[in-house]
Enzyme design. Structure first.
Site, short mmCIF file in Angstrom:
data_model
loop_
_atom_site.label_atom_id
_atom_site.label_comp_id
_atom_site.label_asym_id
_atom_site.label_seq_id
_atom_site.Cartn_x
_atom_site.Cartn_y
_atom_site.Cartn_z
N HIS A 126 0.87 -1.16 -0.04
CA HIS A 126 -0.11 -0.09 0.08
C HIS A 126 1.00 1.30 -0.06
CE1 HIS A 126 -3.10 2.84 0.94
NE2 HIS A 126 -2.65 3.24 2.01
N ASP A 165 -11.25 2.15 7.94
CA ASP A 165 -10.73 3.65 7.99
C ASP A 165 -11.06 4.53 6.67
OD1 ASP A 165 -9.44 5.79 9.01
OD2 ASP A 165 -7.72 5.33 7.96
#
Length: 426
Positions: A144, A244
Site C-alpha cells: 500500500h 478507515d
C-alpha cells in the site's frame, strides 16, 4: 476430559453450519441488546446464536472462575472485562467452551437456562464492543505504501526514508468510530482540484474505504512504561475488522505538514465481534523479510502475522454487490507486536479498550489492493461493477462491506462483517 478451546475436534450442542464464522473454537466477544429494548450486555457468538454472559453469571455458571467482579458482563462495553487481564480472558473462554461442548450437559440440558441465555443473532442489536479511549492508525503494508508513493511521488522513491525503520502511525479520532451498520454522511471540507487556483469548500468527491484489521489492548500500563514485542501477547485482547474511511481530496490538500485530519476523522467502522488472539493462534504465519534489519526493540521471535483472508464488496443501493478486493492480513510488513512496541517505546501508556488499526492492507497484485485509491489508480482506471456501471471512488448510497476469516482444513475462524453506507452530505 479437558480439551483446549482451539481443539479442532470440538463440537457444540448449538447447531453450527460448516460455513459459519463462529464455531466453538472461535467464541468472539461482543456487546448486544436482546429483543424488546433490554439494556446492552456482553455476549459471545456461537453459530447463528448469541450467548448472554450476564445470564450465565446470574445462574451461577461462572462462579468457579472467581472473577474479581462478575458484573463486568452486565456492562454496556467490554472494557472492565478486558481490564481483568489475560488469565481471566483465557479462563472465561475455556469455561464457555466447556459449557457449549456437545458432551457437556450443564447448559445443554437446562431448557429454562437455554431459553434465557441464547438469542438468535438476527434478532439482537449489536453495539460498539468497547469504549475507545484512544485510537491509533498505522501505515504498515509495504504494498500500500509503495502504491501511494508511486502515485504521489512518481519521480522519487515511493517509500519515505523512515518507512522501513519504524511502523509509521498517527493518533486518530476515537469519538467517530462506529459499529457495523451505522451509515455515514459524505464529509465536507476544503479541496484544491486545480493547483493553479485557490481552494474550494464542499462535499468530498473522493470518499474511499481502507481495508484494515485493528487490535484492542488490555492494560493499563503506567506512563513511562514500555511494552516489548515479547510482552505484546499478554496485552492484546483480540482483533476486529476495521474500515478507515478516507476523503482523499480533503486529505491531499491538508495532510502537509501535520498529517491526516478532516480527511480521516469523519468516521471509521468496526465489526461488532472481537476475535481473541487465542482463537487465532492456529493461523500464525511468518511475515515478510524486513530489510534492513530493524532496531533491537522491534525485533521479535516466532510468527506474528496471521493468515486471515479478507474481501471487500461494494453494493449500490438496491442492487447486487460486487467483490472488488481480495487480500490477506499476512501481507503486513509491520506486525501487531512491533506496532505496540513502537507505540509504547517512548513511555506512552495504554488502556483497556484502546484500538490500533493496521493501516490499509494491500497485497502484491491489483485485485488485492485495499482501497479505491489503489484499485482505480487515483481515479484513472474505473472499477467495473456487477450492474454494468463503474466506480472510481465510493458514491452516495453505496454500501461497503468487509469480511474476514481464517481457515484451514479443520476449522474456520471468522469475524463476520463490517458494513457502512455512505449517505449524501448534510
Amino acid at each position: 476430559m479437558t480439551l483446549h478451546p482451539n481443539d479442532p475436534s470440538l463440537r457444540s450442542w448449538v447447531a453450527v453450519a460448516p460455513e459459519s464464522d463462529f464455531p466453538i473454537q472461535n467464541l468472539p466477544f461482543g456487546i448486544f441488546s436482546p429483543p424488546g429494548g433490554a439494556a446492552p450486555r456482553a455476549g459471545v457468538a456461537i453459530g447463528n446464536q448469541v450467548l448472554d454472559l450476564s445470564v450465565l453469571v446470574e445462574y451461577g455458571l461462572m462462579e468457579s472462575l472467581n472473577l474479581p467482579d462478575p458484573s463486568v458482563f452486565h456492562e454496556y462495553v467490554l472494557n472492565d472485562f478486558i481490564a481483568l487481564g489475560k488469565p481471566y480472558w483465557q479462563a472465561v473462554r475455556a469455561r464457555l467452551s466447556e459449557l457449549l461442548r456437545e458432551d457437556h450437559p450443564e447448559l445443554r440440558d437446562n431448557a429454562v437456562l437455554r431459553q434465557a441465555a441464547l438469542y438468535p443473532m438476527d434478532k439482537v442489536e449489536m453495539h460498539l464492543p468497547v469504549r475507545v479511549g484512544d485510537y491509533t492508525d498505522f501505515y504498515s503494508s509495504i504494498e500500500h505504501a509503495t502504491n501511494v508513493g508511486k502515485m504521489f511521488r512518481p519521480d522519487g522513491d515511493p517509500l519515505l526514508p523512515n518507512w522501513r525503520h519504524l511502523p509509521v502511525g498517527y493518533h486518530g479520532r476515537a469519538s467517530s468510530i462506529i459499529p457495523s451498520g451505522i451509515p455515514l454522511h459524505r464529509p465536507k471540507g476544503q479541496t484544491r482540484p486545480n493547483e493553479q487556483e485557490p481552494p474550494v469548500f464542499g462535499p468530498s468527491k473522493r470518499v474511499d474505504f481502507e481495508l484494515e484489521i485493528a487490535f484492542i489492548t488490555g492494560g493499563p500500563t503506567a506512563l513511562g512504561d514500555t511494552v516489548s514485542t515479547a510482552q505484546a501477547d499478554d496485552l492484546v485482547f483480540g482483533f476486529v475488522l476495521f474500515n478507515d474511511w478516507s476523503a482523499r481530496d480533503l486529505q491531499k490538500w491538508e495532510y502537509v505538514p501535520l498529517g491526516p485530519f478532516l480527511g480521516k476523522n469523519f468516521g471509521s467502522s468496526v465489526s461488532p465481534w472481537i476475535v481473541t488472539l487465542d482463537a487465532l493462534e492456529p493461523f500464525r504465519v511468518a511475515g515478510p523479510t524486513q530489510e534492513p534489519v530493524v532496531l533491537p526493540y522491534l525485533q521479535y521471535q516466532g510468527k506474528n502475522n496471521f493468515d486471515i483472508a479478507l474481501e471487500v464488496d461494494i453494493k449500490p443501493q438496491e442492487e447486487a454487490p460486487t467483490t472488488i478486493c481480495r487480500s490477506n492480513y499476512k501481507y503486513m510488513y509491520w506486525n501487531y507486536a512491533q506496532q505496540l512496541a513502537h507505540h509504547t517505546v517512548n513511555g506512552c501508556n495504554i488502556n483497556p479498550g484502546d484500538m490500533y488499526a493496521s493501516g490499509t492492507i494491500s497485497g502484491p497484485d491489483k485485485g488485492s489492493y485495499g482501497s479505491m485509491l489503489e484499485l482505480s489508480w487515483g481515479g484513472k482506471e474505473p472499477i467495473p461493477l456487477a450492474n454494468g456501471k463503474t466506480r472510481t471512488f465510493v458514491e452516495d448510497y453505496d454500501t461497503v462491506i468487509i469480511r474476514g476469516f481464517a481457515q484451514n482444513a479443520q476449522v474456520r475462524i471468522g469475524f463476520g462483517e463490517v458494513s457502512c453506507q455512505i449517505l449524501p452530505a448534510k
